[in-house]
Enzyme design. Structure first.
Site, PDB file in Angstrom:
ATOM      1  N   ASP A 117    -108.825 -14.144 -10.333  1.00  0.00           N
ATOM      2  CA  ASP A 117    -108.004 -12.937 -10.511  1.00  0.00           C
ATOM      3  C   ASP A 117    -108.776 -11.908 -11.342  1.00  0.00           C
ATOM      4  OD1 ASP A 117    -106.061 -14.515  -9.291  1.00  0.00           O
ATOM      5  OD2 ASP A 117    -105.331 -15.229 -11.230  1.00  0.00           O
TER       6      ASP A 117
ATOM      7  N   LYS B 102    -116.219 -14.970  -2.979  1.00  0.00           N
ATOM      8  CA  LYS B 102    -116.370 -15.409  -4.370  1.00  0.00           C
ATOM      9  C   LYS B 102    -117.072 -16.769  -4.341  1.00  0.00           C
ATOM     10  CE  LYS B 102    -111.828 -14.516  -5.313  1.00  0.00           C
ATOM     11  NZ  LYS B 102    -110.592 -14.325  -6.086  1.00  0.00           N
ATOM     12  N   ARG B 103    -118.224 -16.846  -4.977  1.00  0.00           N
ATOM     13  CA  ARG B 103    -119.037 -18.050  -4.859  1.00  0.00           C
ATOM     14  C   ARG B 103    -119.219 -18.758  -6.189  1.00  0.00           C
ATOM     15  NH1 ARG B 103    -123.663 -15.398  -3.169  1.00  0.00           N
ATOM     16  NH2 ARG B 103    -124.737 -17.360  -2.942  1.00  0.00           N
TER      17      ARG B 103
ATOM     18  N   ASP C 246    -105.041 -17.608 -18.597  1.00  0.00           N
ATOM     19  CA  ASP C 246    -105.454 -16.642 -17.568  1.00  0.00           C
ATOM     20  C   ASP C 246    -105.751 -15.263 -18.140  1.00  0.00           C
ATOM     21  OD1 ASP C 246    -104.464 -18.817 -16.193  1.00  0.00           O
ATOM     22  OD2 ASP C 246    -103.405 -17.633 -14.700  1.00  0.00           O
TER      23      ASP C 246
ATOM     24  N   ALA D  34    -120.261 -20.153  -9.514  1.00  0.00           N
ATOM     25  CA  ALA D  34    -121.491 -20.074 -10.310  1.00  0.00           C
ATOM     26  C   ALA D  34    -122.643 -19.434  -9.544  1.00  0.00           C
ATOM     27  CB  ALA D  34    -121.891 -21.469 -10.770  1.00  0.00           C
TER      28      ALA D  34
ATOM     29  N   ARG E 194    -103.131 -21.986  -1.963  1.00  0.00           N
ATOM     30  CA  ARG E 194    -102.533 -22.973  -2.876  1.00  0.00           C
ATOM     31  C   ARG E 194    -102.048 -24.169  -2.058  1.00  0.00           C
ATOM     32  NH1 ARG E 194    -105.076 -20.617  -5.832  1.00  0.00           N
ATOM     33  NH2 ARG E 194    -104.492 -19.419  -7.677  1.00  0.00           N
TER      34      ARG E 194
ATOM     35  N   ALA F 255    -121.309 -13.648  -6.198  1.00  0.00           N
ATOM     36  CA  ALA F 255    -120.400 -13.128  -5.176  1.00  0.00           C
ATOM     37  C   ALA F 255    -121.193 -12.310  -4.170  1.00  0.00           C
ATOM     38  CB  ALA F 255    -119.334 -12.250  -5.832  1.00  0.00           C
TER      39      ALA F 255
ATOM     40  N   GLU G  88    -101.178 -12.327  -9.472  1.00  0.00           N
ATOM     41  CA  GLU G  88    -101.119 -10.863  -9.342  1.00  0.00           C
ATOM     42  C   GLU G  88    -100.862 -10.214 -10.700  1.00  0.00           C
ATOM     43  OE1 GLU G  88     -99.063 -13.051  -8.000  1.00  0.00           O
ATOM     44  OE2 GLU G  88     -99.664 -13.233  -5.895  1.00  0.00           O
TER      45      GLU G  88
ATOM     46  N   ALA H   4    -110.021 -17.090 -13.287  1.00  0.00           N
ATOM     47  CA  ALA H   4    -111.292 -16.373 -13.143  1.00  0.00           C
ATOM     48  C   ALA H   4    -111.329 -15.556 -11.841  1.00  0.00           C
ATOM     49  CB  ALA H   4    -112.460 -17.352 -13.192  1.00  0.00           C
TER      50      ALA H   4
HETATM   51  O1  KDG Z   1    -104.990 -17.618 -10.217  1.00  0.00           O
HETATM   52  C1  KDG Z   1    -104.432 -18.217 -11.353  1.00  0.00           C
HETATM   53  C2  KDG Z   1    -103.148 -18.738 -10.889  1.00  0.00           C
HETATM   54  O2  KDG Z   1    -103.367 -19.920 -10.193  1.00  0.00           O
HETATM   55  C3  KDG Z   1    -102.142 -19.045 -11.914  1.00  0.00           C
HETATM   56  O3  KDG Z   1    -101.957 -18.008 -12.820  1.00  0.00           O
HETATM   57  C4  KDG Z   1    -100.832 -19.442 -11.328  1.00  0.00           C
HETATM   58  O4  KDG Z   1    -100.317 -17.783  -9.736  1.00  0.00           O
HETATM   59  C5  KDG Z   1    -100.503 -18.933  -9.973  1.00  0.00           C
HETATM   60  C6  KDG Z   1    -100.400 -19.894  -8.912  1.00  0.00           C
HETATM   61  O5  KDG Z   1     -99.561 -19.696  -8.082  1.00  0.00           O
HETATM   62  O6  KDG Z   1    -101.156 -20.858  -8.857  1.00  0.00           O
END
Ligand code: KDG
Length: 327
Positions: free
Chosen positions: A268, A235-236, A304, A238, A173, A241, A39, A266
């Protein structure tokens, strides 16, 4: 607090230690230090494109926390929503880099200052929601702790009470939780959002549908819309989108780049570009192009934040400005 923000971004800021050179983590001896956090990346991306962003998050009372606050402030992000937590440390992420195969990522963020973000942190800046246009959240925050999940929900309540639109990037994540756990917390957020970003896999998890064989994400996007989501941007990578909105889906090709220097951030950058175009009142094809352009710029630089383009750089990259480059 400065001027009324256009966008309020809420999340956990991190310091990322990025391996210098390609090698397995066990062999890495040097790291470069970067500011990260999905964010925060979006807030900086918006600021570079000339928009006012307020960032809400927690850092520890340590050098990494200072680095984050200084960097965000230096980029022109309003950091009046950043709380310094004297009892917890700033979250940390360590990334190796490999020329071949996936790179290992380690998080040192359990019990971090950022994971202790809670509803009172949103109430402190509640007044900023009056006049703001977008709230930007990701699916990382609800994974961090019950308090952080509560903070995301409080931000949504504040946004709804002030007619602020909600942008939600799924950012699944898998090091933080299982797909099943993620779906439980993220589905309600996605179906209440005006704009959802995700890749086909993330959208399928949150929509609770099987990944489509074509992997174009449209089925999952439609399933989310049927449950209440507004527009969904797939988001696709290469392949570019796709916006799945009210009418026919709108596709935009990715911006070609010679080589990926560093893939992280990328997504973000894409969100920042897309939201900036929306704030500027531009149409969907342009918003997709801006998103793709910002993503390409970040893919071409380390870390980033470094590649996030200014408006002039973005125009040059996507061909919206004449070239006066002297070679
Ligand atoms: O989107 C990039 C993020 O993965 C990185 O900056 C770290 O926020 C992060 C995470 O939780 O993975």
């Amino acid at each position: 607090m400065g001027q009324t923000p256009e966008v309020i971004a809420v999340g956990e800021p991190l310091v990322a230690l990025l391996a210098v050179g390609s090698a397995p983590l066990a062999d890495v001896e040097s790291f470069s230090r970067h500011v990260a956090g999905a964010e925060a990346n979006v807030a900086v991306g918006l600021a570079r494109l000339g928009h006012r962003a307020l960032y809400v998050g927690r850092v520890g009372d340590d050098g990494f926390g200072k680095t984050i606050a200084r960097r965000l402030r230096g980029e022109g992000v309003d950091v009046s929503g950043v709380v310094v937590d004297p009892r917890r440390r700033t979250g940390l992420m360590i990334r190796e880099r490999r020329a071949l195969g996936p790179s290992e990522v380690l998080y040192y963020r359990a019990g971090s200052a950022g994971s202790a973000l809670g509803p009172p942190d949103l109430d402190r800046v509640g007044v900023a929601f009056a006049g703001a246009r977008w709230l930007h959240l990701t699916g990382i925050t609800p994974a961090l702790s019950d308090d952080a999940h509560g903070a995301a929900l409080r931000a949504i309540e504040l946004a709804r009470s002030e007619d602020v639109r909600i942008s939600f990037d799924i950012n699944l994540r898998r090091r933080l939780w299982s797909d099943e756990e993620a779906a439980v917390r993220l589905h309600p957020i996605a179906v209440g959002a005006d704009l959802v970003f995700g890749d086909a896999d993330e959208l399928a998890v949150v929509a609770g549908v099987a990944p489509s064989p074509s992997a174009d994400g449209r089925d999952a996007a439609r399933a989310l819309q049927a449950a209440g989501s507004g527009s969904v941007v797939v988001k696709r990578g290469a392949a570019g989108a796709t916006l799945v909105g009210e009418g026919a889906p709108v596709d935009a090709a990715a911006v070609a780049i010679p080589a990926v220097v560093d893939p992280v951030g990328a997504g973000d950058a894409f969100c920042a570009g897309y939201l900036a175009a929306m704030l500027d009142g531009l149409d969907a094809p342009t918003a997709l192009r801006w998103g793709n352009g910002c993503a390409a710029a970040v893919l071409s630089a380390e870390g980033d934040l470094i590649g996030l383009p200014t408006r002039v750089e973005l125009d040059r990259l996507i061909g919206d400005a004449g070239s006066d480059t002297i070679r």
